[in-house]
Design a protein around this motif. Structure first.
Motif, PDB file in Angstrom:
ATOM      1  N   UNK A   1      71.936  49.807  38.805  1.00  0.00           N
ATOM      2  CA  UNK A   1      71.325  50.559  37.716  1.00  0.00           C
ATOM      3  C   UNK A   1      71.395  52.046  37.992  1.00  0.00           C
ATOM      4  N   UNK A   2      70.620  52.821  37.266  1.00  0.00           N
ATOM      5  CA  UNK A   2      70.602  54.264  37.442  1.00  0.00           C
ATOM      6  C   UNK A   2      69.207  54.730  37.839  1.00  0.00           C
ATOM      7  N   UNK A   3      69.160  55.838  38.561  1.00  0.00           N
ATOM      8  CA  UNK A   3      67.885  56.392  38.992  1.00  0.00           C
ATOM      9  C   UNK A   3      67.394  55.731  40.267  1.00  0.00           C
ATOM     10  N   UNK A   4      66.677  56.486  41.089  1.00  0.00           N
ATOM     11  CA  UNK A   4      66.260  55.974  42.391  1.00  0.00           C
ATOM     12  C   UNK A   4      65.305  54.794  42.262  1.00  0.00           C
ATOM     13  N   UNK A   5      64.617  54.660  41.122  1.00  0.00           N
ATOM     14  CA  UNK A   5      63.692  53.552  40.929  1.00  0.00           C
ATOM     15  C   UNK A   5      64.367  52.202  40.985  1.00  0.00           C
TER      16      UNK A   5
ATOM     17  N   UNK B   1      70.659  43.274  47.032  1.00  0.00           N
ATOM     18  CA  UNK B   1      71.290  44.556  47.332  1.00  0.00           C
ATOM     19  C   UNK B   1      71.123  45.411  46.082  1.00  0.00           C
ATOM     20  N   UNK B   2      70.205  46.369  46.130  1.00  0.00           N
ATOM     21  CA  UNK B   2      69.897  47.208  44.970  1.00  0.00           C
ATOM     22  C   UNK B   2      70.602  48.550  45.108  1.00  0.00           C
ATOM     23  N   UNK B   3      71.391  48.907  44.100  1.00  0.00           N
ATOM     24  CA  UNK B   3      72.184  50.134  44.135  1.00  0.00           C
ATOM     25  C   UNK B   3      71.822  51.008  42.944  1.00  0.00           C
ATOM     26  N   UNK B   4      71.395  52.239  43.224  1.00  0.00           N
ATOM     27  CA  UNK B   4      71.059  53.206  42.177  1.00  0.00           C
ATOM     28  C   UNK B   4      72.189  54.220  42.066  1.00  0.00           C
ATOM     29  N   UNK B   5      72.755  54.334  40.883  1.00  0.00           N
ATOM     30  CA  UNK B   5      73.873  55.250  40.644  1.00  0.00           C
ATOM     31  C   UNK B   5      73.371  56.557  40.055  1.00  0.00           C
ATOM     32  N   UNK B   6      73.871  57.668  40.571  1.00  0.00           N
ATOM     33  CA  UNK B   6      73.592  58.969  39.987  1.00  0.00           C
ATOM     34  C   UNK B   6      74.580  59.251  38.870  1.00  0.00           C
ATOM     35  N   UNK B   7      74.239  60.198  38.012  1.00  0.00           N
ATOM     36  CA  UNK B   7      75.092  60.508  36.857  1.00  0.00           C
ATOM     37  C   UNK B   7      76.506  60.883  37.271  1.00  0.00           C
ATOM     38  N   UNK B   8      76.633  61.634  38.360  1.00  0.00           N
ATOM     39  CA  UNK B   8      77.957  62.092  38.798  1.00  0.00           C
ATOM     40  C   UNK B   8      78.857  60.949  39.234  1.00  0.00           C
TER      41      UNK B   8
END
Length: 200
Positions: free
Chosen positions: A25-29, A47-54
């Motif tokens: 998903x997006x955002x550190x949450x 395995x939780x992965x947070x994607x940044x906009x860049x």
């Protein structure tokens, strides 16, 4: 800058489990447990992965591998690395839960993983706005063979149908939640789909 330096990931869940669930998903949450009680009820490694906009940029005419493509490649490598580190008896395939705006990159990674992803849950999906983006994402979705579940709020039924029509095996569930649909509201349902035999 390498893709991994713009990403946050965390592993949580049941120690020594035989089922890997990849949450993207997006955002550190997103790197936090969406609903600990639901996660704790199952023998899963998340395995939780947070994607940044860049990390999700995919500009036309980029002249090389785009950030989105680099991120998808990194997600593939991270998923395979995590699977390899699990118990020897663990299944060598994973369930994937994708939340919100991370859809394009996550679907790209799922397509690259092929049969290593056997179940897929798409939560709070939106149809791409631009025709070219719809064509590109539709082509990627068409490569996915995993059994898929699409969960949207009632107001986004049309978007859910757009994805379902392009997946080889998919069903749609609509929930009575005001948009934006929180992941915590459907985390238990998503886990039940991507890890159907992991109850404790």
């Amino acid at each position: 800058m390498a893709a991994e330096s713009r990403l946050t990931h965390r592993i949580f869940g049941y120690p020594g489990s035989e089922r890997l669930v990849v949450l993207i998903g997006t955002g550190v949450g997103v790197a936090m447990d969406p609903l600990p009680a639901e996660t704790a009820a199952r023998k899963v490694t998340v395995l939780a992965v947070a994607l940044g906009e860049a990390t999700m940029l995919d500009p036309g005419g980029y002249g090389g591998e785009t950030p989105a493509e680099q991120t998808a490649d990194w997600l593939v490598a991270l998923t395979r690395q995590t699977l390899a580190a699990m118990e020897p008896t663990a299944a060598q395939s994973a369930g994937v839960v994708v939340y919100g705006p991370a859809m394009d990159v996550a679907v790209r990674a799922a397509a690259l993983l092929g049969e290593e992803v056997d179940r897929l849950a798409l939560v709070a999906v939106a149809t791409p706005e631009q025709p070219l983006d719809r064509d590109d994402l539709g082509e990627l979705i068409g490569r996915i063979t995993a059994e898929a579940l699409i969960i949207n709020d009632d107001s986004a039924a049309e978007s859910a149908s757009w994805y379902a029509e392009r997946l080889a095996s998919a069903r749609v569930e609509l929930v009575a939640e005001s948009p934006p649909l929180p992941l915590s509201a459907v985390w238990g349902r998503a886990l039940s789909h991507v890890a159907p035999h992991a109850g404790r």
